[in-house]
Design an enzyme around this catalytic site. Sequence first.
Site, PDB file in Angstrom:
ATOM      1  N   ARG A  50      -7.707   4.814  -5.771  1.00  0.00           N
ATOM      2  CA  ARG A  50      -7.092   5.122  -4.482  1.00  0.00           C
ATOM      3  C   ARG A  50      -8.217   5.313  -3.464  1.00  0.00           C
ATOM      4  O   ARG A  50      -9.396   5.294  -3.829  1.00  0.00           O
ATOM      5  CB  ARG A  50      -6.125   6.332  -4.550  1.00  0.00           C
ATOM      6  CG  ARG A  50      -6.442   7.419  -5.514  1.00  0.00           C
ATOM      7  CD  ARG A  50      -7.680   8.163  -5.217  1.00  0.00           C
ATOM      8  NE  ARG A  50      -7.752   8.641  -3.853  1.00  0.00           N
ATOM      9  CZ  ARG A  50      -8.862   8.974  -3.220  1.00  0.00           C
ATOM     10  NH1 ARG A  50     -10.044   8.881  -3.838  1.00  0.00           N
ATOM     11  NH2 ARG A  50      -8.845   9.390  -1.975  1.00  0.00           N
ATOM     12  N   GLY A  51      -7.803   5.504  -2.194  1.00  0.00           N
ATOM     13  CA  GLY A  51      -8.800   5.532  -1.122  1.00  0.00           C
ATOM     14  C   GLY A  51      -8.894   4.128  -0.539  1.00  0.00           C
ATOM     15  O   GLY A  51      -9.051   3.157  -1.299  1.00  0.00           O
ATOM     16  N   ALA A  52      -8.819   4.031   0.797  1.00  0.00           N
ATOM     17  CA  ALA A  52      -8.649   2.716   1.434  1.00  0.00           C
ATOM     18  C   ALA A  52      -9.690   1.667   1.001  1.00  0.00           C
ATOM     19  O   ALA A  52      -9.303   0.588   0.525  1.00  0.00           O
ATOM     20  CB  ALA A  52      -8.635   2.897   2.949  1.00  0.00           C
ATOM     21  N   ARG A  93       0.560  -0.840  -1.775  1.00  0.00           N
ATOM     22  CA  ARG A  93       0.448   0.327  -0.881  1.00  0.00           C
ATOM     23  C   ARG A  93       0.338  -0.194   0.557  1.00  0.00           C
ATOM     24  O   ARG A  93      -0.562  -0.969   0.866  1.00  0.00           O
ATOM     25  CB  ARG A  93      -0.769   1.190  -1.256  1.00  0.00           C
ATOM     26  CG  ARG A  93      -0.658   1.755  -2.680  1.00  0.00           C
ATOM     27  CD  ARG A  93      -1.609   2.904  -2.891  1.00  0.00           C
ATOM     28  NE  ARG A  93      -1.216   4.088  -2.147  1.00  0.00           N
ATOM     29  CZ  ARG A  93      -2.002   5.162  -1.971  1.00  0.00           C
ATOM     30  NH1 ARG A  93      -3.222   5.159  -2.468  1.00  0.00           N
ATOM     31  NH2 ARG A  93      -1.582   6.202  -1.296  1.00  0.00           N
ATOM     32  N   ASP A 237      -7.276   5.485   6.812  1.00  0.00           N
ATOM     33  CA  ASP A 237      -6.642   4.379   6.086  1.00  0.00           C
ATOM     34  C   ASP A 237      -6.370   3.181   6.981  1.00  0.00           C
ATOM     35  O   ASP A 237      -6.328   2.045   6.523  1.00  0.00           O
ATOM     36  CB  ASP A 237      -5.345   4.836   5.421  1.00  0.00           C
ATOM     37  CG  ASP A 237      -5.680   5.665   4.202  1.00  0.00           C
ATOM     38  OD1 ASP A 237      -5.937   6.871   4.361  1.00  0.00           O
ATOM     39  OD2 ASP A 237      -5.740   5.085   3.102  1.00  0.00           O
ATOM     40  N   ASN A 247      -4.389   8.674   8.284  1.00  0.00           N
ATOM     41  CA  ASN A 247      -5.149   9.179   7.139  1.00  0.00           C
ATOM     42  C   ASN A 247      -4.204  10.075   6.336  1.00  0.00           C
ATOM     43  O   ASN A 247      -3.035  10.284   6.705  1.00  0.00           O
ATOM     44  CB  ASN A 247      -6.398   9.936   7.611  1.00  0.00           C
ATOM     45  CG  ASN A 247      -7.342  10.232   6.452  1.00  0.00           C
ATOM     46  OD1 ASN A 247      -7.687   9.349   5.670  1.00  0.00           O
ATOM     47  ND2 ASN A 247      -7.749  11.480   6.302  1.00  0.00           N
TER      48      ASN A 247
HETATM   49  O1  MRU Z   1      -3.398   8.316  -1.103  1.00  0.00           O
HETATM   50  P1  MRU Z   1      -4.882   8.112  -1.142  1.00  0.00           P
HETATM   51  O2  MRU Z   1      -5.582   9.030  -2.094  1.00  0.00           O
HETATM   52  O3  MRU Z   1      -5.247   6.672  -1.344  1.00  0.00           O
HETATM   53  O4  MRU Z   1      -5.361   8.499   0.326  1.00  0.00           O
HETATM   54  C1  MRU Z   1      -6.727   8.438   0.627  1.00  0.00           C
HETATM   55  C2  MRU Z   1      -7.057   8.856   2.011  1.00  0.00           C
HETATM   56  O5  MRU Z   1      -6.207   9.188   2.809  1.00  0.00           O
HETATM   57  C3  MRU Z   1      -8.513   8.749   2.415  1.00  0.00           C
HETATM   58  O6  MRU Z   1      -8.855   9.772   3.297  1.00  0.00           O
HETATM   59  C4  MRU Z   1      -8.727   7.399   3.096  1.00  0.00           C
HETATM   60  O7  MRU Z   1      -8.259   6.360   2.292  1.00  0.00           O
HETATM   61  C5  MRU Z   1     -10.148   7.175   3.414  1.00  0.00           C
HETATM   62  S1  MRU Z   1     -11.112   6.904   1.975  1.00  0.00           S
HETATM   63  C6  MRU Z   1     -12.677   6.504   2.398  1.00  0.00           C
END
Ligand code: MRU
Length: 339
Positions: A50-52, A93, A237, A247
């Site tokens: 996870r994480g963009a 997603r 995101d 985000n």
């Molecule tokens: O649902 P997630 O864990 O994928 O959400 C992640 C976030 O909101 C992060 O802050 C965002 O993706 C930035 S990661 C460098």
Amino acid sequence: MTPARFISPVWWARDRLMLLDQRLLPTQEIERAYRRWEDVAEAIRTLVVRGAPAIGVAAAFGVALAAQESRATTFDGLWADLETASKGLAATRPTAVNLFWALERMKRVALAARDLPLERVRARLLAIRDADIAANQAMGAHGAALVPANARILTHCNAGALATAGYGTALGVIRAAHAQGKVAQVWVDETRPVMQGSRLTAWELVCEGIPHRLIADVVAASLMARGEVDLVVTGADRIAANGDTANKIGTYSLAVLARHHRVPFYVAAPFSTIDPALPSGEHIPIEERDAAEVRRVGSHETAPPDSPVFNPAFDVTPARLIAAIITERGVFRSPYRFE
Ligand code: MRU
């Protein structure tokens, strides 16, 4: 001193994709191997990765696996297989634009390299990963210049090495500022309901030996009122052309609090997180996730099973609440023109 460990959630091992299963951190460090794009899609959907930016990199690897799996004997056959994989990966997603950016890149490479798609697809894949790490390090350097001495920095969710190909965006800024001796303390929001702050950010900070304290999300307001936060930095995101930023849910409330208490609120993100096609944040699709995430903490039920739930995974912070957006190309301020 033990050298800091290089954390990466996603890597390629011979003919397969490897992911560090983020659902199990911090108690277990389990690596999983993937050979089929369908399984990569499921891993993205279920938050193994996870994480963009990390989602984008994993999806790009998924396309490479589809190219590897394909039994097509013509380019048109291979292209059809890549399209199917790309559509399946894109449906996982909706909010993080890096996913769609990475899929488009991979398809363009395959189109341009009709004679040698697999080799070129793999090379492009590694280039996407390396470019993400380099972008994070550049972002870290630009962002660290905004951090005052003895800074007490609040961050939300996990925008660290685990959310990228390595190093991190918001946490990259914190890493770089720490290396310059400027970080007195990081306040880590636990980040309900999936706890990316307490499970992942705190784990990374422990690995790096960066001083931090974990807080329940509801503590941020009183910390700011007591003058114990010098700046907030989060990841993103998707960033619309006007700077409105999606985000992790809870980011918007932090930005409102920061404005009220005159604390600068920064966003750190690579250019691949900017969506120039969207004029403003109201057009950003916001993912709604499973009710079970809210009805429990870990495996422990904390609500009646029949209680209806609203569980948006992200919110949108208006550009006017953001002091600056830190990217690998420099620091941008309102009015935003990302070039
Ligand atoms: O649902 P997630 O864990 O994928 O959400 C992640 C976030 O909101 C992060 O802050 C965002 O993706 C930035 S990661 C460098």
